[in-house]
Design a protein around this motif. Structure first.
Motif, PDB file in Angstrom:
ATOM      1  N   TRP A  11       0.792  -1.440   0.026  1.00  0.00           N
ATOM      2  CA  TRP A  11       0.121   0.095  -0.145  1.00  0.00           C
ATOM      3  C   TRP A  11       0.720   1.206   0.042  1.00  0.00           C
ATOM      4  CZ3 TRP A  11      -4.727  -0.973  -1.511  1.00  0.00           C
ATOM      5  CH2 TRP A  11      -5.310  -1.882  -1.085  1.00  0.00           C
ATOM      6  N   GLU A  12       2.079   1.116   0.466  1.00  0.00           N
ATOM      7  CA  GLU A  12       3.131   2.155   0.457  1.00  0.00           C
ATOM      8  C   GLU A  12       3.818   2.322  -0.803  1.00  0.00           C
ATOM      9  OE1 GLU A  12       5.131   1.497   3.974  1.00  0.00           O
ATOM     10  OE2 GLU A  12       3.395   1.747   5.360  1.00  0.00           O
ATOM     11  N   GLY A  13       3.573   1.510  -2.061  1.00  0.00           N
ATOM     12  CA  GLY A  13       4.263   1.647  -3.058  1.00  0.00           C
ATOM     13  C   GLY A  13       5.415   0.490  -3.253  1.00  0.00           C
ATOM     14  N   ALA A  14       5.519  -0.320  -2.408  1.00  0.00           N
ATOM     15  CA  ALA A  14       6.493  -1.769  -2.806  1.00  0.00           C
ATOM     16  C   ALA A  14       5.794  -2.496  -3.718  1.00  0.00           C
ATOM     17  CB  ALA A  14       6.887  -2.216  -1.384  1.00  0.00           C
ATOM     18  N   GLU A  15       6.918  -3.480  -4.158  1.00  0.00           N
ATOM     19  CA  GLU A  15       6.528  -4.439  -5.122  1.00  0.00           C
ATOM     20  C   GLU A  15       6.211  -5.801  -4.317  1.00  0.00           C
ATOM     21  OE1 GLU A  15       6.395  -4.460  -8.531  1.00  0.00           O
ATOM     22  OE2 GLU A  15       7.260  -2.226  -8.694  1.00  0.00           O
ATOM     23  N   ALA A  16       5.298  -6.545  -5.074  1.00  0.00           N
ATOM     24  CA  ALA A  16       5.074  -7.815  -4.032  1.00  0.00           C
ATOM     25  C   ALA A  16       6.331  -8.477  -4.184  1.00  0.00           C
ATOM     26  CB  ALA A  16       3.897  -8.342  -5.005  1.00  0.00           C
ATOM     27  N   ASP A  17       6.484  -9.434  -3.162  1.00  0.00           N
ATOM     28  CA  ASP A  17       7.532 -10.296  -3.083  1.00  0.00           C
ATOM     29  C   ASP A  17       7.071 -11.517  -2.301  1.00  0.00           C
ATOM     30  OD1 ASP A  17       7.299  -9.138  -0.595  1.00  0.00           O
ATOM     31  OD2 ASP A  17       9.431  -7.990  -0.704  1.00  0.00           O
ATOM     32  N   THR A  18       8.206 -12.314  -1.975  1.00  0.00           N
ATOM     33  CA  THR A  18       7.794 -13.426  -1.156  1.00  0.00           C
ATOM     34  C   THR A  18       7.238 -13.119   0.176  1.00  0.00           C
ATOM     35  OG1 THR A  18      10.266 -13.514  -0.363  1.00  0.00           O
ATOM     36  CG2 THR A  18       9.540 -14.871  -2.376  1.00  0.00           C
ATOM     37  N   ALA A  19       7.663 -12.032   0.697  1.00  0.00           N
ATOM     38  CA  ALA A  19       7.074 -11.448   2.057  1.00  0.00           C
ATOM     39  C   ALA A  19       5.657 -11.271   2.061  1.00  0.00           C
ATOM     40  CB  ALA A  19       7.797 -10.272   2.508  1.00  0.00           C
ATOM     41  N   SER A  20       4.998 -10.630   0.916  1.00  0.00           N
ATOM     42  CA  SER A  20       3.764 -10.383   0.569  1.00  0.00           C
ATOM     43  C   SER A  20       3.069 -11.683   0.781  1.00  0.00           C
ATOM     44  CB  SER A  20       3.566  -9.779  -0.521  1.00  0.00           C
ATOM     45  OG  SER A  20       3.983 -10.097  -1.706  1.00  0.00           O
ATOM     46  N   ASP A  21       3.358 -12.775   0.130  1.00  0.00           N
ATOM     47  CA  ASP A  21       3.047 -14.087   0.369  1.00  0.00           C
ATOM     48  C   ASP A  21       2.684 -14.746   1.725  1.00  0.00           C
ATOM     49  OD1 ASP A  21       2.471 -14.333  -2.522  1.00  0.00           O
ATOM     50  OD2 ASP A  21       4.083 -15.545  -2.930  1.00  0.00           O
ATOM     51  N   LEU A  22       3.829 -14.567   2.574  1.00  0.00           N
ATOM     52  CA  LEU A  22       3.762 -15.036   3.738  1.00  0.00           C
ATOM     53  C   LEU A  22       2.837 -14.301   4.761  1.00  0.00           C
ATOM     54  CD1 LEU A  22       7.567 -15.588   4.208  1.00  0.00           C
ATOM     55  CD2 LEU A  22       5.795 -17.382   3.971  1.00  0.00           C
ATOM     56  N   PHE A  23       2.562 -13.039   4.229  1.00  0.00           N
ATOM     57  CA  PHE A  23       1.808 -12.168   5.248  1.00  0.00           C
ATOM     58  C   PHE A  23       0.332 -12.613   4.659  1.00  0.00           C
ATOM     59  CE2 PHE A  23      -1.053  -8.568   5.694  1.00  0.00           C
ATOM     60  CZ  PHE A  23      -0.927  -8.009   6.541  1.00  0.00           C
ATOM     61  N   ALA A  24       0.089 -12.835   3.488  1.00  0.00           N
ATOM     62  CA  ALA A  24      -1.220 -13.107   3.076  1.00  0.00           C
ATOM     63  C   ALA A  24      -1.713 -14.429   3.706  1.00  0.00           C
ATOM     64  CB  ALA A  24      -1.308 -13.250   1.386  1.00  0.00           C
ATOM     65  N   LEU A  25      -0.694 -15.439   3.731  1.00  0.00           N
ATOM     66  CA  LEU A  25      -0.888 -16.578   4.473  1.00  0.00           C
ATOM     67  C   LEU A  25      -1.256 -16.500   6.069  1.00  0.00           C
ATOM     68  CD1 LEU A  25      -1.081 -19.834   4.385  1.00  0.00           C
ATOM     69  CD2 LEU A  25       1.288 -19.825   4.565  1.00  0.00           C
ATOM     70  N   GLY A  26      -0.576 -15.736   6.638  1.00  0.00           N
ATOM     71  CA  GLY A  26      -0.551 -15.407   7.802  1.00  0.00           C
ATOM     72  C   GLY A  26      -2.031 -14.808   8.271  1.00  0.00           C
ATOM     73  N   VAL A  27      -2.472 -13.905   7.353  1.00  0.00           N
ATOM     74  CA  VAL A  27      -3.859 -13.293   7.248  1.00  0.00           C
ATOM     75  C   VAL A  27      -5.142 -14.477   7.356  1.00  0.00           C
ATOM     76  CG1 VAL A  27      -5.653 -11.616   6.325  1.00  0.00           C
ATOM     77  CG2 VAL A  27      -3.227 -11.033   6.502  1.00  0.00           C
ATOM     78  N   THR A  28      -4.749 -15.436   6.181  1.00  0.00           N
ATOM     79  CA  THR A  28      -5.577 -16.432   6.165  1.00  0.00           C
ATOM     80  C   THR A  28      -5.679 -17.228   7.198  1.00  0.00           C
ATOM     81  OG1 THR A  28      -5.039 -16.520   3.762  1.00  0.00           O
ATOM     82  CG2 THR A  28      -5.985 -18.422   4.527  1.00  0.00           C
ATOM     83  N   LEU A  29      -4.643 -17.679   7.974  1.00  0.00           N
ATOM     84  CA  LEU A  29      -4.697 -18.468   9.050  1.00  0.00           C
ATOM     85  C   LEU A  29      -5.386 -17.714  10.460  1.00  0.00           C
ATOM     86  CD1 LEU A  29      -0.991 -20.048   9.014  1.00  0.00           C
ATOM     87  CD2 LEU A  29      -3.104 -21.270   8.309  1.00  0.00           C
ATOM     88  N   TYR A  30      -5.300 -16.532  10.241  1.00  0.00           N
ATOM     89  CA  TYR A  30      -5.542 -15.688  11.316  1.00  0.00           C
ATOM     90  C   TYR A  30      -7.284 -15.878  11.291  1.00  0.00           C
ATOM     91  CZ  TYR A  30      -6.383 -11.969  14.737  1.00  0.00           C
ATOM     92  OH  TYR A  30      -7.140 -11.123  15.855  1.00  0.00           O
ATOM     93  N   GLN A  31      -7.605 -15.614  10.115  1.00  0.00           N
ATOM     94  CA  GLN A  31      -9.054 -15.557   9.790  1.00  0.00           C
ATOM     95  C   GLN A  31      -9.653 -16.829   9.971  1.00  0.00           C
ATOM     96  OE1 GLN A  31      -9.990 -14.859   5.559  1.00  0.00           O
ATOM     97  NE2 GLN A  31     -12.041 -14.116   6.108  1.00  0.00           N
ATOM     98  N   TRP A  32      -9.005 -17.902   9.488  1.00  0.00           N
ATOM     99  CA  TRP A  32      -9.384 -19.260   9.882  1.00  0.00           C
ATOM    100  C   TRP A  32      -9.721 -19.613  11.112  1.00  0.00           C
ATOM    101  CZ3 TRP A  32      -6.649 -23.981   7.426  1.00  0.00           C
ATOM    102  CH2 TRP A  32      -7.442 -25.383   7.443  1.00  0.00           C
ATOM    103  N   LEU A  33      -8.614 -19.169  12.072  1.00  0.00           N
ATOM    104  CA  LEU A  33      -8.824 -19.657  13.561  1.00  0.00           C
ATOM    105  C   LEU A  33      -9.541 -18.477  14.285  1.00  0.00           C
ATOM    106  CD1 LEU A  33      -4.942 -20.241  14.066  1.00  0.00           C
ATOM    107  CD2 LEU A  33      -6.711 -22.054  14.426  1.00  0.00           C
TER     108      LEU A  33
END
Length: 566
Positions: A435-457
C-alpha cells in the motif's frame, strides 16, 4: 522426456577451388539445457577470396554468443542483436578495404527450444523441415535473390552488404521425429524437395548429411555443397515461448455447454465464470478421467495481454509441478483453441468451508498450514511470487491434500510488463508495504498466508475488511487469537500474529522459517510481536492529540475569561 537431437554435418567444395561454406551447431551449456540448441549455416560470397572469412566469423560468432545473452530474452531478440552486430562489423571491414576484397555471406540460423523453433534468415541458404517419409521437404525460408541461374551474384540481402541488414524471422512448433535440414544452394539448387526429404531420412543424421552432399555432387552442382541435418529425438517440457506462441496463434473457444467436445475433452459442467475466465469440468474421452479446463471468457478473447497471462499461467503450472499445486497437462499437439488442462480434484476451498460454518480443529489448521507453507516455499524457490494467497485459493481435495490454486497473477521474472504492473491481490490480504508503493515479493505471500490463518482460527480478519480507497488501514494491532478462541494455544497465537505483524521486521523472512516454527510448535515457541507504537499505527495521531489538547486549553481559557471572577 528430455531435449535430445541427432546432428549430422557434411561439406564438400565440389568443382570450386575453395570451400566458402561454413556450418555448425551448439547445445546449451550445462545448467541451462532448457534453452535447447542453436545451429547455423552460411555461404560466403567474395570478390577477393574472403567469403570463407565472412561465413566462418558469422557462424562462429553467433554460436559462441547466443547462450551468453540473458535467458529472459526472446530468441528473436537475441538473434537480432547478434546478427546486427556481426553485420555492422563485417560491413565496416568491407568499407575499410575500399572494395579490393569484400566479404559477404548468407546466413540461416535455427534455434530449437522447448517445443518450438525460431529461424533467422538472410540470403539464399535454406532451412527445411521433413516430417513424414514420402512427403516433400517443406521450405521454412524464402531466398533473397533474383530469379537468375547465377544466384550467388544476385543476392538482394547478405551479411556485410550494408550497414543495416533486414532479417526474416519465423517460429513454429517442434515434434518428436521432426528433421530439420540446413543447406547451401550447392545442395538445394540441384535436388528437388522430394529427393531432399528422402535423403534426409536415410540412416542416422550424419549418414543423411553425407548422402545429401554426395547426391548434389552427383547431380552436377557447380558450387560448394553443405548440409546440416538435425533430427529431434526427444523434447523438453514446454517453455514459456511455446505457450506464448500458442497464445498468439490460438483463439479461446466459444462458450461451451454440457456435452460439447473440445480436442478430445467432453464438457460435463461449468464450474466458474469470473467474467475474465471460464472454468469447466470435462472428461477425457480416451482415458475417461475428469479434468478442469480453464480458458478466457469470449469477451476477453481478443485481449493480447489476457492471452499472454493465460499462457504464462500454463507454463508456470508445468514448471512448479504437482507438489502442493494442481498438475497442468500439456495440450494436444494439434490443439484447436487456447485453454489450460488441470487435474480435477474433488473437494472444497477454504473459503467454501468457512462459508459453510466449518471452523476446523486447531490440529487440522496446523496440519494444513504446514502443507501450504511447504508448497509456498517450493514456489518461492522457483523464483515465483503467487500474489493472491487467500482462502479462495487454498483447496482441500477429496484425497486429503491441500493445494494452492490460481497462478494467474503470479510473478516469475518472465511475465509481461502488463502483468508485472498489475496491482494484484485481494486488499484485505495485502501487506502494508504494497500500500506504500513496494513491489509484491515472497514476504507479501507469507503475510497473506498469515492473514488467512488468522481468519481461519479467529473467525475474522486481523485488521478488518480493507478497501482499496481506505487510507488508514492498520490503526490497531490484531487481537490475541487465544482471547477470540480459547482452544488456540499460545504458541500458535504468537506464530500467527508474528506472520501478520504490522512491522515487516517482526515477521518471518522465509517460508522455511515459518515452516520450522509450525513444525516445532510448543517445543520452540516464537515470541509474540511487540505492540506497534501509536505513532506508527496512525502517523496523524500526534497531530490529533495536539489538536485536542489545544482545543481543550482554548475552551478552558474562554470559560475563564467569560465566566470566572477576576
Amino acid at each position: 522426456m528430455s531435449f535430445e537431437v541427432d546432428i549430422g554435418y557434411s561439406s564438400q567444395r565440389g568443382p570450386r577451388d575453395v570451400n566458402e561454406d561454413f556450418a555448425g551447431a551448439v547445445n546449451a551449456p550445462p545448467g541451462d539445457e532448457s534453452r535447447g540448441l542453436i545451429a547455423a549455416i552460411a555461404d560466403g560470397v567474395s570478390t577477393g577470396g574472403r567469403g570463407l572469412e565472412a561465413a566462418q566469423t558469422t557462424v562462429m560468432g553467433l554460436l559462441a554468443d547466443y547462450f551468453a545473452t540473458p535467458d529472459t530474452w526472446e530468441p528473436t531478440a537475441a538473434l537480432d542483436r547478434l546478427v546486427a552486430a556481426q553485420n555492422a562489423w563485417l560491413a565496416d571491414h568491407n568499407r575499410r578495404r575500399q572494395g579490393s576484397a569484400t566479404a559477404l555471406t548468407t546466413l540461416t540460423a535455427l534455434v530449437l527450444h522447448g517445443q518450438s523453433y525460431t529461424l533467422a534468415h538472410v540470403g539464399d541458404t535454406r532451412a527445411w523441415r521433413v516430417r513424414a517419409d514420402g512427403e516433400p521437404a517443406t521450405p521454412l525460408t524464402q531466398d533473397h535473390a533474383f530469379e537468375h541461374p547465377d544466384m550467388r551474384s544476385r543476392l538482394t540481402r547478405a551479411i556485410g552488404l550494408d550497414d543495416q541488414v533486414r532479417v526474416d524471422y519465423a517460429q513454429g512448433d517442434v515434434r518428436v521425429g521432426d528433421c530439420f535440414v540446413l543447406t547451401t544452394d550447392g545442395v538445394h539448387g540441384v535436388l528437388k524437395p522430394q529427393r531432399l526429404a528422402a535423403l534426409a531420412l536415410q540412416g542416422g543424421a550424419e549418414e543423411a548429411s553425407e548422402a545429401l552432399v554426395n547426391a548434389a555432387l552427383d547431380a552436377g552442382t557447380r558450387d560448394n555443397a553443405t548440409a546440416l541435418v538435425i533430427r529431434v529425438v526427444g523434447l523438453d517440457v514446454r517453455q514459456l515461448d511455446d505457450e506464448l506462441g500458442d497464445g498468439r496463434r490460438l483463439a479461446p473457444p466459444p462458450l461451451l455447454k454440457v456435452g460439447d467436445a473440445l480436442d478430445g475433452y467432453v464438457v460435463t459442467g461449468l464450474v466458474a465464470d469470473t467474467g475474465v475466465h471460464l472454468l469447466y469440468q470435462a472428461r477425457n474421452a480416451a482415458t475417461r478421467e475428469l479434468v478442469a479446463l480453464k480458458t478466457l471468457h469470449p469477451s476477453r478473447a481478443s485481449d493480447p495481454q489476457e492471452r499472454a497471462m493465460l499462457a504464462h499461467e500454463a507454463w508456470l503450472g508445468q514448471r512448479v509441478g504437482s507438489g502442493g499445486f494442481v498438475r497442468v497437462h500439456e495440450r494436444a499437439e494439434n490443439a484447436s483453441a487456447l485453454y489450460i488442462v488441470f487435474d480435477w480434484h474433488g473437494g472444497r476451498t477454504l473459503e467454501q468451508m468457512r462459508k459453510s460454518g466449518a471452523r476446523g480443529a486447531v490440529a487440522e489448521v496446523v496440519s494444513a498450514a504446514i502443507e501450504v507453507t511447504k508448497a509456498l516455499g517450493r514456489l518461492h524457490r522457483h523464483g515465483v511470487v503467487h500474489r493472491d494467497i487467500k482462502p479462495g485459493n487454498l483447496h482441500l481435495g477429496d484425497d486429503g491434500r491441500w493445494r494452492i490454486l490460481d497462478l494467474g497473477v503470479a510473478l516469475s521474472g518472465r511475465e509481461g510488463p502488463a502483468q508485472r504492473e498489475l496491482h494484484a491481490g485481494t486488499p484485505s490480504y495485502i501487506n502494508p508495504e504494497q500500500w506504500e508503493g513496494a513491489e509484491a515479493d515472497t514476504a507479501s505471500d507469507l503475510f497473506a498466508l498469515g492473514v488467512t490463518l488468522y481468519q481461519w482460527l479467529g473467525g475474522h480478519l486481523p485488521y478488518g475488511e480493507i478497501e482499496p480507497y481506505q487510507v488508514a488501514r492498520y490503526r490497531r494491532d490484531p487481537a490475541a487469537l487465544s482471547r477470540l478462541r480459547p482452544d488456540v494455544p499460545v504458541w500458535l497465537d504468537h506464530l500467527v500474529r508474528k506472520a501478520v505483524a504490522r512491522d515487516q521486521r517482526e515477521r518471518f523472512e522465509t517460508a522455511e522459517e515459518m515452516l520450522l516454527a509450525l513444525e516445532r510448535g510448543a517445543s520452540r515457541p516464537v515470541s509474540a510481536p511487540a505492540a506497534t507504537p501509536l505513532i506508527r499505527r496512525d502517523p496523524a495521531a500526534l497531530y490529533k492529540i495536539a489538536l485536542a489538547v489545544s482545543l481543550l486549553f482554548n475552551a478552558l481559557l474562554v470559560v475563564w475569561l467569560l465566566f470566572l471572577p477576576r
